[in-house]
Design a protein around this motif. Structure first.
Motif, mmCIF file in Angstrom:
data_model
loop_
_atom_site.group_PDB
_atom_site.id
_atom_site.type_symbol
_atom_site.label_atom_id
_atom_site.label_comp_id
_atom_site.label_asym_id
_atom_site.label_seq_id
_atom_site.Cartn_x
_atom_site.Cartn_y
_atom_site.Cartn_z
ATOM 1 N N HIS A 90 -16.329 10.372 -34.609
ATOM 2 C CA HIS A 90 -17.337 11.215 -35.195
ATOM 3 C C HIS A 90 -18.319 10.349 -35.557
ATOM 4 C CE1 HIS A 90 -14.223 14.417 -34.987
ATOM 5 N NE2 HIS A 90 -13.423 13.650 -35.369
ATOM 6 N N GLY A 91 -19.627 11.083 -35.913
ATOM 7 C CA GLY A 91 -20.435 10.258 -36.469
ATOM 8 C C GLY A 91 -21.595 9.922 -35.442
ATOM 9 N N TRP A 92 -22.340 8.773 -36.137
ATOM 10 C CA TRP A 92 -23.836 8.601 -35.206
ATOM 11 C C TRP A 92 -23.409 7.563 -34.323
ATOM 12 C CZ3 TRP A 92 -27.793 6.949 -39.572
ATOM 13 C CH2 TRP A 92 -27.104 5.926 -40.097
ATOM 14 N N THR A 93 -22.245 6.781 -34.375
ATOM 15 C CA THR A 93 -21.981 5.777 -33.302
ATOM 16 C C THR A 93 -21.042 6.236 -32.491
ATOM 17 O OG1 THR A 93 -20.793 4.676 -34.935
ATOM 18 C CG2 THR A 93 -23.032 3.885 -34.929
ATOM 19 N N LYS A 94 -20.534 7.526 -32.339
ATOM 20 C CA LYS A 94 -19.396 7.680 -31.494
ATOM 21 C C LYS A 94 -19.652 7.441 -29.984
ATOM 22 C CE LYS A 94 -20.674 12.413 -31.091
ATOM 23 N NZ LYS A 94 -20.504 14.045 -31.599
#
Lengths: 198, 185
Positions: A90-94
């Motif tokens: 999850h999140g902005w570096t997935k």
């Protein structure tokens, strides 16, 4: 090389044949043993204390949740290498994955690291990872060459970021490979666009 | 191989031209036959009509345009509507079954076999390989080109690093085509 095409056999430059396979729970003891037999100098560049049962339990949990894709190399029954893809779900570096690779000294400079890392790069692109990172210390020249062959380039240097066993501070190099470009080329090919048309 | 005229049609962005190019390359470079390719585009490169004409033959091809195709490979309803009237009687239609609905316009004696190529491509992980599924389907269903030749043609046509997934897509389409080729007999 998709995960579904494993296990597969690779032949090293010295003729030995090694099996590459996805980590099974039953391999975990072998993996811990592999790390325990690594020289301390090799273990000190790893991010975790990989000789403990706690680490093994944590690692297996993350493999089960697919936060880690783990590939092991076996010479007979013995684990001689481990390559893992770490990612966040999850999140902005997935879209980003980090590769960590460890090869037994007895099996280095034989093309095993390249085969394992190359396999992980292909698995990563198949599961939608768009950018791959690998961290290494400035004097890990063999590893650097291996990843350069796979298209990784130096993206950042953290000066004097790591301290080796003798207390010397060394630069940490972050190499990256924008693997989304691989499929961008395919995307361009299927656009059916030709500037010179009848 | 008798002279076989093929028309491929779909939308820009589906890889119709690449699909046609691989079929031609397979027959000519890797299959030792003769092949021609003519491509045509709608006003936009993406999202509008796109088609290609391929001729495969044992002998030199004097005229590369396809007027009455033996085989239609269709990936959009518009392409179906446009090209179905041109199909030879007893011709063959290979179509993307989730994008094309057949109707009563199919010539008498013609055969049609569909494949859920988009779904297969998505299941493999990338919709982008839809056209390669269709290439495999063409090879498997018609038997006009060998597996070895089509495999070589795909390997040599797709970008480095994408070969594996593309070959999986090819195999998926090829197996499906082989399985359903009995419908053509």
């Amino acid at each position: 090389m998709a995960a579904s095409t494993l296990p597969r056999t690779v032949t090293l430059q010295d003729g030995r044949t090694i099996e590459l396979l996805m980590l099974e729970v039953s391999d975990c003891l072998g993996l811990v043993e592999f790390y325990r037999t690594l020289p301390e100098q090799d273990r000190e560049v790893l991010k975790d204390d990989v000789t403990t049962k706690e680490w093994a339990d944590r690692f297996l949990r993350k493999v089960a949740t697919k936060e880690i894709v783990c590939l092991v190399a076996k010479d007979g029954d013995k684990v001689v290498g481990e390559a893992s893809l770490y990612r966040t779900l999850h999140g902005w570096t997935k879209h980003v994955g980090e590769i960590r690779l460890t090869i037994a000294r007895s099996h280095r400079r034989q093309g095993l690291g390249l085969a394992m890392a190359g396999t992980l790069v292909k698995i990563a692109t198949d599961i939608g990872i768009e950018k791959l990172l690998v961290n290494m210390v400035e004097n890990q020249l063999g590893s650097r060459r291996t990843f350069e062959k796979l298209g990784f380039q130096k993206e950042a240097v953290l000066p004097r970021h790591v301290k080796d066993i003798s207390g010397t501070k060394r630069d940490l190099i972050i190499m990256a490979n924008d693997v989304s470009q691989i499929w961008a080329a395919m995307e361009t090919m299927v656009q059916d666009y030709q500037p010179h048309r009848d | 191989m008798a002279k076989t005229e093929i028309r491929l049609g779909g939308l820009g962005g589906q890889g119709v031209i690449l699909c046609a190019s691989i079929i031609g390359k397979c027959a000519s470079i890797f299959g030792g036959k003769q092949a021609t390719l003519i491509q045509a585009f709608g006003p936009e490169a993406r999202g509008s009509a796109c088609s290609a004409q391929v001729i495969l033959s044992d002998e030199a091809i004097g005229y590369p345009y396809v007027k009455t195709p033996d085989i239609l490979v269709l990936m959009s309803q518009d392409a179906y509507n446009q090209f179905i009237p041109q199909l030879k009687p007893e011709g063959l239609v290979l179509y993307e079954e989730e994008l094309v609905a057949l109707d009563g316009k199919l010539p008498k004696g013609a055969k049609a076999v569909g494949i859920p190529a988009t779904r297969f491509a998505e299941e493999l992980g990338r919709r982008l390989v839809l056209n390669i599924v269709m290439v495999g389907f063409f090879a498997g269903a018609t038997g006009l080109v060998s597996w070895e030749a089509i495999e070589q043609a795909v390997k040599s046509s797709v970008p480095k690093g994408t070969e594996e997934l593309n070959l999986k897509a090819l195999k998926k389409g090829y197996d499906y085509g082989r399985e359903h080729s009995t419908q053509l007999k």
